[in-house]
Design a protein around this motif. Structure first.
Motif, PDB file in Angstrom:
ATOM      1  N   TYR B  24       1.027  -1.324   0.040  1.00  0.00           N
ATOM      2  CA  TYR B  24       0.040  -0.050  -0.126  1.00  0.00           C
ATOM      3  C   TYR B  24       0.952   1.256  -0.182  1.00  0.00           C
ATOM      4  O   TYR B  24       1.479   1.485   1.053  1.00  0.00           O
ATOM      5  CB  TYR B  24      -0.944  -0.001   1.267  1.00  0.00           C
ATOM      6  CG  TYR B  24      -1.946   0.985   1.085  1.00  0.00           C
ATOM      7  CD1 TYR B  24      -3.319   0.760   0.512  1.00  0.00           C
ATOM      8  CD2 TYR B  24      -1.765   2.266   1.870  1.00  0.00           C
ATOM      9  CE1 TYR B  24      -4.437   1.722   0.643  1.00  0.00           C
ATOM     10  CE2 TYR B  24      -2.855   3.217   1.528  1.00  0.00           C
ATOM     11  CZ  TYR B  24      -3.871   2.872   1.228  1.00  0.00           C
ATOM     12  OH  TYR B  24      -4.842   3.929   0.966  1.00  0.00           O
ATOM     13  N   ARG B  25       0.959   2.149  -0.888  1.00  0.00           N
ATOM     14  CA  ARG B  25       1.695   3.046  -1.286  1.00  0.00           C
ATOM     15  C   ARG B  25       1.406   4.204  -0.671  1.00  0.00           C
ATOM     16  O   ARG B  25       0.124   4.592  -0.493  1.00  0.00           O
ATOM     17  CB  ARG B  25       2.163   3.171  -2.921  1.00  0.00           C
ATOM     18  CG  ARG B  25       2.677   2.022  -3.365  1.00  0.00           C
ATOM     19  CD  ARG B  25       3.165   2.208  -4.806  1.00  0.00           C
ATOM     20  NE  ARG B  25       4.243   3.266  -4.795  1.00  0.00           N
ATOM     21  CZ  ARG B  25       4.656   3.807  -5.859  1.00  0.00           C
ATOM     22  NH1 ARG B  25       3.782   3.628  -6.988  1.00  0.00           N
ATOM     23  NH2 ARG B  25       5.913   4.748  -6.084  1.00  0.00           N
ATOM     24  N   ASP B  28      -1.562   5.744  -2.631  1.00  0.00           N
ATOM     25  CA  ASP B  28      -2.852   5.016  -2.480  1.00  0.00           C
ATOM     26  C   ASP B  28      -3.613   5.653  -1.658  1.00  0.00           C
ATOM     27  O   ASP B  28      -4.962   5.730  -1.274  1.00  0.00           O
ATOM     28  CB  ASP B  28      -2.676   3.559  -2.015  1.00  0.00           C
ATOM     29  CG  ASP B  28      -2.365   2.787  -3.107  1.00  0.00           C
ATOM     30  OD1 ASP B  28      -2.736   2.785  -4.228  1.00  0.00           O
ATOM     31  OD2 ASP B  28      -1.500   1.683  -2.805  1.00  0.00           O
ATOM     32  N   ARG B  31      -7.066   7.650  -1.816  1.00  0.00           N
ATOM     33  CA  ARG B  31      -7.851   7.160  -3.243  1.00  0.00           C
ATOM     34  C   ARG B  31      -8.290   5.714  -3.068  1.00  0.00           C
ATOM     35  O   ARG B  31      -9.279   5.401  -3.697  1.00  0.00           O
ATOM     36  CB  ARG B  31      -6.676   7.102  -4.260  1.00  0.00           C
ATOM     37  CG  ARG B  31      -6.102   8.638  -4.434  1.00  0.00           C
ATOM     38  CD  ARG B  31      -5.212   8.470  -5.579  1.00  0.00           C
ATOM     39  NE  ARG B  31      -4.591   9.914  -5.721  1.00  0.00           N
ATOM     40  CZ  ARG B  31      -3.876  10.186  -6.617  1.00  0.00           C
ATOM     41  NH1 ARG B  31      -3.325   9.093  -7.572  1.00  0.00           N
ATOM     42  NH2 ARG B  31      -3.192  11.175  -6.574  1.00  0.00           N
ATOM     43  N   ASN B  32      -7.528   4.879  -2.335  1.00  0.00           N
ATOM     44  CA  ASN B  32      -7.837   3.482  -2.373  1.00  0.00           C
ATOM     45  C   ASN B  32      -7.718   3.057  -0.873  1.00  0.00           C
ATOM     46  O   ASN B  32      -6.802   2.963  -0.307  1.00  0.00           O
ATOM     47  CB  ASN B  32      -6.740   2.639  -3.262  1.00  0.00           C
ATOM     48  CG  ASN B  32      -7.013   1.508  -3.261  1.00  0.00           C
ATOM     49  OD1 ASN B  32      -7.673   0.764  -2.837  1.00  0.00           O
ATOM     50  ND2 ASN B  32      -6.167   0.630  -4.111  1.00  0.00           N
ATOM     51  N   TYR B  35      -7.607  -2.411   1.617  1.00  0.00           N
ATOM     52  CA  TYR B  35      -6.319  -2.958   2.331  1.00  0.00           C
ATOM     53  C   TYR B  35      -5.505  -3.964   2.225  1.00  0.00           C
ATOM     54  O   TYR B  35      -4.461  -4.264   2.146  1.00  0.00           O
ATOM     55  CB  TYR B  35      -6.440  -2.352   3.890  1.00  0.00           C
ATOM     56  CG  TYR B  35      -6.626  -1.064   4.006  1.00  0.00           C
ATOM     57  CD1 TYR B  35      -6.517   0.112   3.166  1.00  0.00           C
ATOM     58  CD2 TYR B  35      -7.456  -0.813   5.098  1.00  0.00           C
ATOM     59  CE1 TYR B  35      -6.878   1.366   3.715  1.00  0.00           C
ATOM     60  CE2 TYR B  35      -8.096   0.456   5.486  1.00  0.00           C
ATOM     61  CZ  TYR B  35      -7.628   1.507   4.611  1.00  0.00           C
ATOM     62  OH  TYR B  35      -8.265   2.654   5.029  1.00  0.00           O
ATOM     63  N   ASP B 391      -4.692   6.419   5.774  1.00  0.00           N
ATOM     64  CA  ASP B 391      -6.021   6.506   5.000  1.00  0.00           C
ATOM     65  C   ASP B 391      -7.201   6.205   5.614  1.00  0.00           C
ATOM     66  O   ASP B 391      -8.173   6.809   5.550  1.00  0.00           O
ATOM     67  CB  ASP B 391      -5.847   5.412   3.328  1.00  0.00           C
ATOM     68  CG  ASP B 391      -7.231   5.182   2.927  1.00  0.00           C
ATOM     69  OD1 ASP B 391      -7.276   6.194   2.038  1.00  0.00           O
ATOM     70  OD2 ASP B 391      -7.861   4.500   3.070  1.00  0.00           O
TER      71      ASP B 391
END
Lengths: 427, 422
Positions: B24-25, B28, B31-32, B35, B391
């Motif tokens: 998981y960068r 990300d 946005r994303n 997981y 995130d």
């Protein structure tokens, strides 16, 4: 009459690990466009071809007896010569022997008189790297006897012996281009052998090009270089790839970015310290440290110890389009370098419209007007500047718009013209 | 044996798989919010199912059928493992159900996410135990009476909590530095005012099977059932119980099939019955047959991990502590919002494995850590986890805060009950 230059570099896009490769690319491209013919010599190139106007070749494909290969570029006036070599940029003799990068070349014993001199400099450590440097110089001398050119131009210490050798054997004048000194890389804890190689090279140069006044002053003060021999030519910046655009995350977050090698020179410590102070005021800001280097793990531990791991993110090395992607996400770009001869990434950030804060100890600070400048050690000012940009839209817009215009004017044509002047003075 | 004291062996196997996080960068973040590494988790589950769960369950079922009431085992199956069975390996779930139906298998209670919640939040700890309890009921029609905490982590305070929840016994580690001169081969109780029974792992004999079985440089190699039984017989006659606690993945995964581990398991009961006075019991049987020999206080948390038998596999270095504290700092905010997907991610991020991957102890135990670690370095594990957490926080920021009364009971796996499939 347009000059023809034999240029020695370390690396070329896309295989770059820092600003030097980008600078060499930008400069030789602009020189070629101005009509100067460039024979660009680099250590062995591997892997993907760059999609640009330069055709890069792997030395193993077209090998000549002397261990080098060359080809004409698509761009008229540039020839690239690849020397098979394990030389890497941004290495130190210590790191080089640790990584064993030179191992494949241990059998190369046929290193001539250059070696004797270098071996005495290396002081018994990092031998392999100095062998490589010497071998590079040896092949350089061979190339110098076979090619036609008017001037020799070498970039930073690994290629200084090559430049000196090529100049001596051909009798052509020598330009040494200093992008960073040992004092920038290592602070006061310098490697004496590297320093000596830099100092002796600089003495042999007809003209020294320094990328900033900051660097010129170091060359005079620390290396005893003749100030009259030094010309300051600030770097330019390549136009931003056209397809890059700002891509915002769906969820709102403010991002403060550090992008560069995570080494002493770049001041990553001060970035983390400033982050801690900013987070005291603005607890939801995200900080990114992009890049790798010998201080990366200590920085991760430091961030964790300060309980900031959920706010300071580490990406490792970013290549390809990723730096632009990161600029696209960034609200502020911070370059807290302890000693930064130039700092081209600040200009790249500005091209993407990101407000920048640079340390006063950087070449970029000499030429940028639309940037906030602070002393690298003044963490409080750095932190309050970051908060100021994040909290103040009009300030951010001013820095962004003004900086972008400024960066767009800083192409490589100007610097190339100044380098041409240097050539014409000594040919 | 001429002895009147019953002498028993209690087998407990831990069954657990985490939901591993995908690479998981930083890019990300925001946005994303996907997981977990579906492909990797499914792949590992299928591999372990084939190598371990299915053949080991088959072996145990045969043993139970062969030996009737004399052979018993117990399992603790984490909620995350159960979910992965439901999703990726219903055949494994079915074979566990078959084992439970024999009546000779005891299932233990644990925290749903195999979490370290006991170290941080009593409320979350209890919530996860109840959640696990509901899952056991739904899948196996079973209500556990005995508790074991993640990695056998235990301290007096935890003993109090689970005793208050009605559990009769707890399983924990019996390492030397905790017991001192005392033997793990007795039943203990928590304290004068806590009747909670304690079953302590005999780490010598357990680890002989779990860790040393295939080590050729170990003096005990090769380990045969006869040799193992002579070691059992060497235990002083007055000592009552030998608790053999280990990861179930010992069979076929940590010790490969080719080491002979399955034959060892298959022949152990016969060897025990033939040459010693031991019987096999479940933890619940153990506590009804035996009387606690003494009280045993554990003021500091212990676990079954590594040489230290403490928490240092999961917590203690700066990156582990930062990740752990950053995660639990969000507890109140998570509980204040009503989003099942968010609740589920919060749960799965608590799984202890994520912190285990960040361990920097690189010596004897480091090998074990490396073996189980999907990351190249603990730093990489930390970076990945913190990106995800960042995130997760952005999602929390975007959540409307709701009224307390409306907080739903999280169900896991989108609330689907797949019991019907069994």
């Amino acid at each position: 009459m347009k000059p023809r230059v034999l240029m020695f570099g370390w690396e070329f896009p896309p295989h770059i690990s820092g600003g030097l490769g980008t600078a060499c690319y930008g400069l030789s491209k602009a020189l070629a466009q101005s009509g100067t013919e460039v024979l660009f010599v680099v250590p062995r190139l591997k892997g993907n071809e760059h999609g640009g106007p330069y055709k890069l070749i792997d030395a193993s494909e077209i090998e000549r007896a002397g261990g080098y290969a060359f080809t004409k570029h698509h761009l008229p006036g540039v020839t690239e010569i690849a020397i098979q070599s394990a030389l890497r940029p941004y290495t130190s003799p210590e790191a080089f022997s640790r990584s064993g990068q030179g191992r494949n070349w241990q059998e190369i014993q046929a290193i001539q008189d250059v070696e004797g001199k270098l071996a005495s400099l290396s002081g018994g450590y990092g031998q392999n790297l100095f062998h490589e440097v010497a071998r590079y110089a040896e092949v350089a001398a061979q190339i110098a006897t076979e090619q036609q050119f008017d001037v020799v131009h070498a970039h930073d210490w690994l290629t200084f012996p090559a430049g000196v050798a090529a100049s001596r054997i051909s009798g052509k004048p020598l330009v040494l281009h200093v992008h960073a000194t040992e004092f920038d890389r290592s602070g006061e804890n310098i490697n004496r052998a590297v320093y000596e190689m830099e100092r002796q090279g600089l003495q042999s140069a007809d003209t020294i090009v320094a990328v900033s006044a900051l660097t010129r002053d170091i060359l005079v003060a620390r290396y005893g270089a003749n100030p009259n021999k030094i010309k300051v030519v600030h770097n330019g910046v390549l136009p931003m790839p056209a397809h890059q655009h700002r891509e915002r995350p769906q969820r709102k977050m403010q991002v403060v970015t550090f992008l560069g090698r995570v080494t002493f020179q770049k001041g990553p410590d001060y970035f983390i310290e400033a982050a801690a102070r900013v987070l005291g005021d603005l607890p939801s800001v995200r900080f990114v440290m992009a890049g790798t280097g010998d201080m990366l793990l200590p920085m991760i531990r430091k961030a964790a110890r300060m309980k900031l791991g959920s706010r300071i993110h580490f990406t490792g090395f970013l290549g390809g389009a990723d730096p632009y992607k990161l600029y696209g996400l960034s609200d502020v770009y911070v370059m807290p370098s302890v000693s930064e001869p130039f700092g081209i990434s600040a200009l790249e950030a500005l091209q993407s419209g990101v407000p920048v804060i640079v340390s006063k100890q950087s070449g970029a600070a000499e030429i940028l007007r639309h940037a906030i400048k602070v002393d690298f050690w003044d963490v409080d000012r750095l932190a309050s500047s970051i908060v100021g940009v994040l909290n103040n839209r009009s300030l951010a817009a001013l820095l962004s718009n003004g900086g972008m215009k400024e960066a767009d004017r800083m192409g490589w044509d100007g610097p190339a013209a100044r380098v041409n002047e240097v050539y014409n003075q000594i040919i | 044996m001429k002895n009147n004291t019953p002498r028993v062996i209690c087998f407990y196997f831990q069954v657990h798989q985490p939901f591993r996080i995908r690479p998981y960068r930083f890019f990300d973040i925001g946005r994303n919010s996907d997981y977990f590494d579906e492909t990797k988790n499914e792949g590992i589950m299928r591999k372990v199912a084939e190598k371990c769960y299915l053949p080991a369950n088959r072996t145990l079922l045969n043993l139970i059928r062969k030996h009737g009431d004399d052979f018993k085992v117990s399992f603790s199956i984490s909620g995350t493992a159960l979910e992965q069975f439901q999703r990726y390996a219903p055949d494994v779930l079915e074979s566990f159900a078959e084992l439970v139906q024999t009546g000779r298998v005891e299932l233990l209670a644990e925290t749903y996410a195999h979490s370290l919640s006991a170290l941080k939040s009593r409320a979350e700890f209890e919530r996860q135990i109840r959640m696990h309890d509901r899952r056991m009921k739904a899948l196996f029609g079973y209500t556990p009476r005995v508790f074991r905490n993640t990695e056998l982590i235990y301290a007096d305070k935890i003993g109090r909590w689970i005793s208050d929840m009605g559990y009769k016994a707890v399983l924990t580690e019996g390492a030397d530095h905790i017991l001192g001169w005392r033997s793990p081969n007795y039943l203990y109780k928590a304290s004068a005012d806590n009747e909670l029974n304690m079953l302590l792992k005999n780490y010598h004999l357990s680890d002989d099977i779990a860790f040393r079985f295939s080590q050729r440089d170990w003096a005990g190699w090769p380990l045969t059932t006869d040799k193992f039984v002579t070691w059992l017989q060497a235990i002083p006659a007055e000592e009552q119980i030998v608790n053999l606690f280990m990861d179930y993945e010992t069979f076929g995964e940590h010790q490969w099939h080719s080491t002979g581990i399955f034959q060892f398991l298959e022949h152990l009961p016969d060897a025990v019955f033939g040459n010693s006075g031991f019987r096999f019991v479940t933890p619940s049987e153990a506590i009804s047959e035996l009387t606690p020999a003494a009280e045993l206080s554990m003021p500091y948390a212990v676990s079954w991990a590594d040489e230290e038998r403490d928490l240092s596999a999961w917590l203690g270095n700066p990156i582990q502590d930062d990740a752990f504290n950053s995660l639990y700092k969000l507890e109140q905010r998570v509980n204040a919002c009503n989003d099942p997907v968010l609740h589920r991610d919060w749960l799965l991020l608590q799984t202890s494995d994520h912190f285990y991957y960040m361990c920097t102890k690189y010596f004897a135990d480091g090998d074990v850590h490396k073996y189980f670690n999907p990351y190249e370095s603990p730093y990489e594990a930390f970076i990945n986890f913190m990106n995800v957490l960042s995130d997760f926080e952005l999602r929390l920021d975007a959540m409307p805060v709701m009224e307390k009364a409306a907080i739903p009971a999280p169900t896991g796996l989108n609330g689907k009950n797949q019991l019907a499939a069994i």
